[in-house]
Scaffold this motif. Structure first.
Motif, mmCIF file in Angstrom:
data_model
loop_
_atom_site.group_PDB
_atom_site.id
_atom_site.type_symbol
_atom_site.label_atom_id
_atom_site.label_comp_id
_atom_site.label_asym_id
_atom_site.label_seq_id
_atom_site.Cartn_x
_atom_site.Cartn_y
_atom_site.Cartn_z
ATOM 1 N N CYS A 1 3.322 -4.447 3.287
ATOM 2 C CA CYS A 1 3.945 -3.253 3.864
ATOM 3 C C CYS A 1 3.232 -2.004 3.368
ATOM 4 O O CYS A 1 2.384 -2.052 2.480
ATOM 5 N N VAL A 2 3.634 -0.883 3.960
ATOM 6 C CA VAL A 2 3.092 0.430 3.592
ATOM 7 C C VAL A 2 4.260 1.388 3.427
ATOM 8 O O VAL A 2 5.220 1.343 4.208
ATOM 9 N N ILE A 3 4.198 2.247 2.413
ATOM 10 C CA ILE A 3 5.115 3.379 2.353
ATOM 11 C C ILE A 3 4.270 4.641 2.420
ATOM 12 O O ILE A 3 3.265 4.771 1.714
ATOM 13 N N VAL A 4 4.646 5.542 3.312
ATOM 14 C CA VAL A 4 3.909 6.790 3.510
ATOM 15 C C VAL A 4 4.734 7.914 2.900
ATOM 16 O O VAL A 4 5.920 8.058 3.198
ATOM 17 N N SER A 5 4.115 8.711 2.046
ATOM 18 C CA SER A 5 4.876 9.670 1.251
ATOM 19 C C SER A 5 4.114 10.975 1.085
ATOM 20 O O SER A 5 2.881 11.014 1.150
ATOM 21 N N THR A 6 4.870 12.045 0.879
ATOM 22 C CA THR A 6 4.288 13.273 0.349
ATOM 23 C C THR A 6 4.253 13.126 -1.170
ATOM 24 O O THR A 6 4.301 12.021 -1.695
ATOM 25 N N ALA B 1 -5.121 16.937 -10.943
ATOM 26 C CA ALA B 1 -3.962 16.399 -11.646
ATOM 27 C C ALA B 1 -3.082 15.569 -10.712
ATOM 28 O O ALA B 1 -2.587 14.498 -11.089
ATOM 29 N N SER B 2 -2.876 16.041 -9.485
ATOM 30 C CA SER B 2 -2.093 15.275 -8.514
ATOM 31 C C SER B 2 -2.770 13.948 -8.207
ATOM 32 O O SER B 2 -2.115 12.904 -8.125
ATOM 33 N N PHE B 3 -4.087 13.982 -8.032
ATOM 34 C CA PHE B 3 -4.807 12.734 -7.762
ATOM 35 C C PHE B 3 -4.659 11.749 -8.916
ATOM 36 O O PHE B 3 -4.454 10.546 -8.699
ATOM 37 N N LEU B 4 -4.752 12.225 -10.142
ATOM 38 C CA LEU B 4 -4.596 11.328 -11.296
ATOM 39 C C LEU B 4 -3.222 10.668 -11.302
ATOM 40 O O LEU B 4 -3.097 9.481 -11.620
ATOM 41 N N GLN B 5 -2.186 11.436 -10.960
ATOM 42 C CA GLN B 5 -0.845 10.863 -10.887
ATOM 43 C C GLN B 5 -0.800 9.750 -9.844
ATOM 44 O O GLN B 5 -0.211 8.690 -10.058
ATOM 45 N N ARG B 6 -1.421 9.997 -8.700
ATOM 46 C CA ARG B 6 -1.381 9.037 -7.605
ATOM 47 C C ARG B 6 -2.232 7.809 -7.918
ATOM 48 O O ARG B 6 -1.831 6.671 -7.645
ATOM 49 N N LEU B 7 -3.404 8.045 -8.490
ATOM 50 C CA LEU B 7 -4.269 6.933 -8.890
ATOM 51 C C LEU B 7 -3.559 6.039 -9.899
ATOM 52 O O LEU B 7 -3.702 4.808 -9.882
ATOM 53 N N GLY B 8 -2.767 6.660 -10.784
ATOM 54 C CA GLY B 8 -2.061 5.910 -11.817
ATOM 55 C C GLY B 8 -0.983 4.993 -11.296
ATOM 56 O O GLY B 8 -0.414 4.195 -12.059
ATOM 57 N N ARG B 9 -0.686 5.067 -9.998
ATOM 58 C CA ARG B 9 0.281 4.157 -9.399
ATOM 59 C C ARG B 9 -0.262 2.734 -9.291
ATOM 60 O O ARG B 9 0.499 1.784 -9.151
ATOM 61 N N ARG C 1 0.833 -1.196 0.000
ATOM 62 C CA ARG C 1 0.000 0.000 0.000
ATOM 63 C C ARG C 1 0.873 1.254 0.000
ATOM 64 O O ARG C 1 1.823 1.346 0.775
ATOM 65 N N LEU C 2 0.527 2.194 -0.859
ATOM 66 C CA LEU C 2 1.181 3.498 -0.913
ATOM 67 C C LEU C 2 0.214 4.530 -0.352
ATOM 68 O O LEU C 2 -0.895 4.695 -0.870
ATOM 69 N N VAL C 3 0.623 5.214 0.706
ATOM 70 C CA VAL C 3 -0.237 6.192 1.373
ATOM 71 C C VAL C 3 0.329 7.582 1.140
ATOM 72 O O VAL C 3 1.490 7.857 1.468
ATOM 73 N N PHE C 4 -0.480 8.473 0.579
ATOM 74 C CA PHE C 4 -0.074 9.861 0.358
ATOM 75 C C PHE C 4 -0.633 10.747 1.465
ATOM 76 O O PHE C 4 -1.808 10.635 1.833
ATOM 77 N N CYS C 5 0.212 11.631 1.980
ATOM 78 C CA CYS C 5 -0.201 12.646 2.944
ATOM 79 C C CYS C 5 0.141 14.015 2.372
ATOM 80 O O CYS C 5 0.949 14.136 1.453
ATOM 81 N N GLU C 6 -0.428 15.060 2.978
ATOM 82 C CA GLU C 6 -0.267 16.399 2.433
ATOM 83 C C GLU C 6 0.779 17.243 3.145
ATOM 84 O O GLU C 6 0.919 18.415 2.855
ATOM 85 N N SER C 7 1.509 16.657 4.095
ATOM 86 C CA SER C 7 2.616 17.372 4.739
ATOM 87 C C SER C 7 3.598 16.350 5.284
ATOM 88 O O SER C 7 3.237 15.195 5.563
ATOM 89 N N VAL D 1 -4.626 10.255 2.536
ATOM 90 C CA VAL D 1 -5.078 10.877 3.775
ATOM 91 C C VAL D 1 -5.378 12.343 3.479
ATOM 92 O O VAL D 1 -4.503 13.092 3.035
ATOM 93 N N ASP D 2 -6.630 12.744 3.708
ATOM 94 C CA ASP D 2 -7.145 14.045 3.273
ATOM 95 C C ASP D 2 -7.076 14.110 1.743
ATOM 96 O O ASP D 2 -7.351 13.110 1.099
ATOM 97 N N ALA D 3 -6.706 15.225 1.132
ATOM 98 C CA ALA D 3 -6.761 15.295 -0.333
ATOM 99 C C ALA D 3 -5.714 16.244 -0.856
ATOM 100 O O ALA D 3 -5.386 17.240 -0.204
ATOM 101 N N PRO D 4 -5.176 15.973 -2.050
ATOM 102 C CA PRO D 4 -4.271 16.942 -2.680
ATOM 103 C C PRO D 4 -5.059 18.171 -3.113
ATOM 104 O O PRO D 4 -6.294 18.180 -3.091
#
Length: 694
Positions: free
Chosen positions: A302-307, A332-340, A253-259, A325-328
């Motif tokens: 496993c999980v990687i947590v990233s900005t 466009a940022s969401f599309l990049q992340r979804l494309g993972r 799982r890849l988890v994106f955060c905003e900070s 977690v929360d939202a970009p």
């Protein structure tokens, strides 16, 4: 002849036998004809859509067929890590046809650089800053190195075009084109954007457009049709960790955060739940980040947590899930992340949003509504890059040692700058001693030597890598980031911001390093309305309003999310009206729902009616006490549509504009103000009706 048959036989052989591909992807096949015909092109596909191969296979075929020698192709990326990731793959592809791929960026050692200069590879992977460094280096003969250049491939071109790195890239390409003595074919690779034709025209530069240019986009992104997206309300980062730990065990799982602060908090919490967790963000050293990404790529459960550091196409292996977690701030940022996700044939693209607050929930729902409609932000270069004229002219004087005062425009090509402004910049450089002027020639002056001459003028060439956001620090703790608009506007009294769910007073701003220090604000009653949240676009802010008015995105909403959205709608009912702004007379608020930049522009148009202490937020503008709807309507009716309303800018903020000190002060302030404005959004508000509340 089919497009695939136009590829060189050796390339076709290796595609089928070395890679084992039964066929090319649609984008890769569609790109063959325009690239082999020498057209400028923009190749668009989601992340992992095969864009690199779509560009390289036809170019290798052209090189092998025509017998290109010397440095023929530049492959430009925004990130060193992305270059490092691509280099082995491109080296393999190049070897098929007897060519080589080299690497040159800030981390490349002297031995590797000497090898590139002694025996230039046919393909060179690099960054715009490294190209600039090569042009001005005393160790490089740019006239010889770039004499055979024919094509420039710009990967993640949308990441360049939205800021000054894009203007810098175009200016450097114009100089390379002059050195090569031929027009360079320009090929951009991009994720989905809202204005592909305009992005391609921008990439072509400011000279008359090349007659043949094509946008290649055979797999236009669809909205909700091919992705499994969910939205949940969890209320806190610790609750987000519980959800992530309990879901999809055994998967990657890849988890994106905003900070970065949120990344670290979530990672600690996940580890307490026994989850194998890795971390990636820009505060980590390159080596530490690379170790985490490599370990994650090789692991399973496993999980990687990233900005946003993992938003671009750096390979971290096959992913099962993306969690947000929360939202970009952008679709466009969401599309990049979804494309993972969804790269394996047995998986589909997926994303789960976990909102930690009511505000984040509404924002997530608004973003997903825009996404489901197929809307993506247009990539718009920042206006008036006048400071780039100064930087480029100084760079050309270093490159050529001197340049004619009547011929410098043949070298310096910065789009979006009026000729009169460019002349004013040159006059200022001479007046201030940045340039010396003698016998009709311009050359480096003592002030440029003093300001930029350290480390062989590296400060002059490595200037566009800073993130646009400012890092906020309280004591030794990093709180998060804020948009420059929050810090550059003029304020009466202390400068106050809202971050991490509380108010802070700014004590110091380091404009060059893009950091600001804060301490807790004391007057909490006043802070409730004086702080300024992260600026959002007009479209995103209106999408949030639509959610509060009843719109729901076509994604899977948990029961908790549905209940929380209903609570937010009840709370916001006095502030929203369909097709109208809302004037809260009792609270002295004008609820425009136009975004901070449009509101800043509106505040500049009616300065006498706006509270001088707290002028604008994303959703609303603070009016002076006692201003009624009739007075506001009358003021708007007196606005001259031809006037240029620009937000007030703190004069000290020009220190944050790289090379701002090389501009006349008035021009520097105007440049910043123009970049903080949103006239189009303001115009929409002025055409709307008003509803009175209170």
């Amino acid at each position: 002849m089919s497009p695939v048959e136009r590829l060189h036989p050796v390339v076709l052989h290796h595609v089928a036998n070395t890679l084992g591909w039964p066929a090319l992807r649609p984008l890769q096949e569609a790109a063959i004809d325009p690239l082999l015909d020498g057209d400028d092109a923009l190749l668009i596909a989601p992340t992992a859509g095969g864009k690199t191969e779509a560009a390289i296979f036809p170019l290798l075929s052209a090189a092998a067929t025509a017998g290109w020698t010397g440095l023929s192709v530049l492959y430009v990326c925004p990130l060193r890590a992305l270059l490092n990731n691509l280099h082995p793959r491109l080296s393999t592809y190049a070897s098929w046809t007897g060519h080589r791929a080299g690497l040159w960026h800030g981390d490349t050692g002297d031995t590797a650089r000497r090898r590139v200069l002694a025996e230039p590879p046919e393909i060179l992977l690099t960054t715009p800053e490294s190209l600039e460094a090569m042009l001005v280096s005393t160790r490089v003969d740019p006239h010889a190195l770039f004499a055979d250049l024919r094509v420039v491939v710009v990967d993640e071109v949308h990441a360049f075009a939205g800021d000054d790195r894009g203007w810098h890239l175009l200016a450097v390409l114009a100089r390379l084109q002059r050195l090569a003595g031929r027009r360079l074919q320009r090929v951009g690779l991009s994720a989905t954007v809202g204005n592909p034709e305009q992005l391609l025209a921008w990439l072509q530069g400011s000279e008359p457009a090349h007659e043949r240019a094509r946008v290649v986009m055979p797999q236009q992104a669809t909205a909700a049709r091919s992705a499994d997206v969910g939205l949940d309300y969890v209320g806190s980062v610790s609750n987000a960790a519980k959800v992530i730990a309990s879901l999809h065990r055994g998967e990657k799982r890849l988890v994106f955060c905003e900070s970065r602060r949120q990344v670290e908090e979530l990672a600690v919490s996940l580890r307490t739940h026994g989850v194998t967790t890795f971390v990636s963000h820009s505060s980590l050293s390159v080596d530490e980040r690379r170790r985490a990404e490599t370990a994650f790529a090789e692991a399973r459960d496993c999980v990687i947590v990233s900005t946003s550091t993992l938003e671009l196409g750096i390979d971290v292996g096959d992913l099962d899930r993306v969690v947000q977690v929360d939202a970009p701030t952008t679709v466009a940022s969401f599309l990049q992340r979804l494309g993972r996700t969804g790269r394996r044939s047995d998986t589909s693209r997926n994303a789960l949003f976990l909102a930690t607050s009511g505000e984040a929930l509404v924002h997530s729902a608004g973003l997903l509504s825009l996404w489901a409609q197929g809307w993506v932000e247009p990539v718009v270069p920042p206006p008036s890059p006048r400071h780039l004229v100064a930087q480029q002219l100084l760079g050309v004087c270093l490159q050529e040692h001197r340049v004619g005062d009547a011929t410098w425009r043949e070298w310096v090509d910065v789009g979006g700058v009026e000729p009169a402004d460019a002349d004013a910049v040159v006059d200022w450089l001479v007046t201030t001693g940045h340039l010396d002027h003698d016998s009709g020639m311009l050359f480096i002056g003592p002030e440029a030597e003093r300001r930029y001459g350290h480390r062989h003028f590296m400060d002059l060439v490595s200037s566009f890598t800073a993130e646009p956001q400012f890092t906020v620090i309280a004591g030794r703790q990093e709180l998060g980031t804020v948009d420059p608009l929050v810090l550059t506007r003029k304020v009466d009294g202390p400068r106050l911001i809202v971050l991490a769910a509380r108010a802070w007073r700014v004590t110091h701003i380091d404009w060059r390093r893009r950091r600001c220090w804060v301490e807790p604000a004391e007057d909490k009653a006043r802070m409730r309305w004086q702080g300024q949240p992260q600026p959002l676009s007009f479209e995103m802010t209106r999408a949030r309003r639509d959610v509060l008015l009843g719109s729901t995105p076509p994604v899977t909403l948990s029961a908790r999310a549905q209940q929380a959205i209903e609570r937010e709608r009840e709370l916001a009912a006095p502030t929203v009206a369909a097709g109208s702004t809302v004037v809260d007379v009792e609270g002295s608020w004008w609820w425009t729902w136009a975004g901070a930049r449009a509101n800043a522009t509106l505040a500049a148009a009616i300065p006498d009616l706006v509270d001088a202490r707290s002028r604008y937020e994303n959703d609303r503008i603070r009016l002076r006490g006692g201003v009624g709807i009739a007075e506001l309507r009358a003021a708007i009716s007196r606005i001259d549509p031809g006037d240029r309303w620009l937000p007030d800018v703190d004069g000290a903020a020009i220190r944050g504009l790289k090379f701002g000190g090389s501009l006349p002060p008035e021009l520097a302030v105007r440049t910043l103000a123009e970049r903080l404005a949103d006239r189009a959004g303001a115009d929409v508000v002025l055409r709307e009706g008003m509803t009175r509340r209170g």
